[in-house]
Design an enzyme around this catalytic site. Sequence first.
Site, PDB file in Angstrom:
ATOM      1  N   ASN A   8       8.964  16.346 -42.124  1.00 43.25           N
ATOM      2  CA  ASN A   8       7.624  15.801 -42.364  1.00 43.25           C
ATOM      3  C   ASN A   8       6.871  15.825 -41.033  1.00 43.25           C
ATOM      4  O   ASN A   8       7.151  15.023 -40.152  1.00 43.25           O
ATOM      5  CB  ASN A   8       7.765  14.366 -42.904  1.00 43.25           C
ATOM      6  CG  ASN A   8       6.424  13.656 -43.039  1.00 43.25           C
ATOM      7  OD1 ASN A   8       5.366  14.279 -42.931  1.00 43.25           O
ATOM      8  ND2 ASN A   8       6.477  12.352 -43.284  1.00 43.25           N
ATOM      9  N   LYS A  10       3.869  15.008 -40.491  1.00 42.22           N
ATOM     10  CA  LYS A  10       2.841  13.966 -40.393  1.00 42.22           C
ATOM     11  C   LYS A  10       1.535  14.585 -39.854  1.00 42.22           C
ATOM     12  O   LYS A  10       1.221  15.720 -40.210  1.00 42.22           O
ATOM     13  CB  LYS A  10       3.347  12.798 -39.534  1.00 42.22           C
ATOM     14  CG  LYS A  10       4.721  12.304 -40.026  1.00 42.22           C
ATOM     15  CD  LYS A  10       5.171  11.025 -39.411  1.00 42.22           C
ATOM     16  CE  LYS A  10       6.544  10.647 -39.980  1.00 42.22           C
ATOM     17  NZ  LYS A  10       7.015   9.356 -39.509  1.00 42.22           N
ATOM     18  N   GLU A 161      13.855   5.425 -46.527  1.00 41.81           N
ATOM     19  CA  GLU A 161      13.331   5.405 -45.163  1.00 41.81           C
ATOM     20  C   GLU A 161      13.082   3.951 -44.743  1.00 41.81           C
ATOM     21  O   GLU A 161      11.990   3.406 -45.005  1.00 41.81           O
ATOM     22  CB  GLU A 161      12.018   6.189 -45.086  1.00 41.81           C
ATOM     23  CG  GLU A 161      12.169   7.666 -45.408  1.00 41.81           C
ATOM     24  CD  GLU A 161      11.144   8.512 -44.675  1.00 41.81           C
ATOM     25  OE1 GLU A 161      11.565   9.423 -43.956  1.00 41.81           O
ATOM     26  OE2 GLU A 161       9.935   8.259 -44.793  1.00 41.81           O
ATOM     27  N   GLY A 167      10.263   6.394 -36.491  1.00 45.14           N
ATOM     28  CA  GLY A 167       9.560   6.616 -35.226  1.00 45.14           C
ATOM     29  C   GLY A 167       9.952   5.637 -34.136  1.00 45.14           C
ATOM     30  O   GLY A 167       9.274   5.530 -33.116  1.00 45.14           O
ATOM     31  N   GLY A 219      11.146  13.244 -39.237  1.00 42.50           N
ATOM     32  CA  GLY A 219       9.787  13.228 -38.705  1.00 42.50           C
ATOM     33  C   GLY A 219       9.746  13.935 -37.350  1.00 42.50           C
ATOM     34  O   GLY A 219       9.754  15.163 -37.260  1.00 42.50           O
TER      35      GLY A 219
END
Length: 248
Positions: A8, A10, A161, A167, A219
């Site tokens: 992903n 983002k 998640e 993050g 991510g």
Amino acid sequence: MKPLIAGNWKMNHGPQEGKTFFEEIKEIPGKKADVVIFPPFVTIAYVKDLARERGIFLGAQNLYWRPHGAFTGEISAKMLVEARVDFVLVGHSERRNILGEDDELINLKLKTALDYGLKPILCVGENLQEREEGRAMEKIKFQLDADLSGIHPSRVIIAYEPIWAIGTGKNATPEQAEEVHAFIKQYLGEVKVLYGGSVKPGNAFSLLSQPHIDGVLVGGASLKPDSFYDIIQSGIKAFEVKDSGPLF
Ligand code: 13P
């Protein structure tokens, strides 16, 4: 069995950086993993041929549930199908918490994605307070009930998640993730469950070795071709070991 390794991006990698990523990523050995990248909308058209050449699927990070009309800034499932994406993320915690999406909207988005033949990945997970208060499973069960209302769970891929792991560099331990994955599968039945939250080359193998972890949603570490490729390799290795069964 193959792992599903998803990246992903983002709000990173516009058309130029996206193209460079696909030009640089090495070929996936022997199609032993299903790999999907979720670029920003504007990047999709620029990378779709390169992705196909490399056997990588594309997904969108979001969709709106109406087919067309006066919804400024939104993208419909119909448009995504026309743009040739196969997957779509629904209910990512950043959309829930920063953009204010609720479970009712997420449910509509899932139904729409399925109506148009897209493969939705539904993201669920608890925040730090809910984990510390021992309410992680309760939160996840609530989200699954609300988001999947009227939908057969086997039609959707779930991504667990935990918000506190996204993050932050602080991944759930393989045991913590395994416990939640086993719970989700026991609750929903036959369903693929991915783990997401600070997945990196250094922890991917131990996470993907867990019996109920079917893949990962990555991510930050999906932005560089080398680190994402390392995670793909870890998935392939972990699944070879899982497929060969217990040693003793
Ligand atoms: P990070 O891997 O950067 O923690 O992000 C996880 C995530 O939110 C994937 O959807």
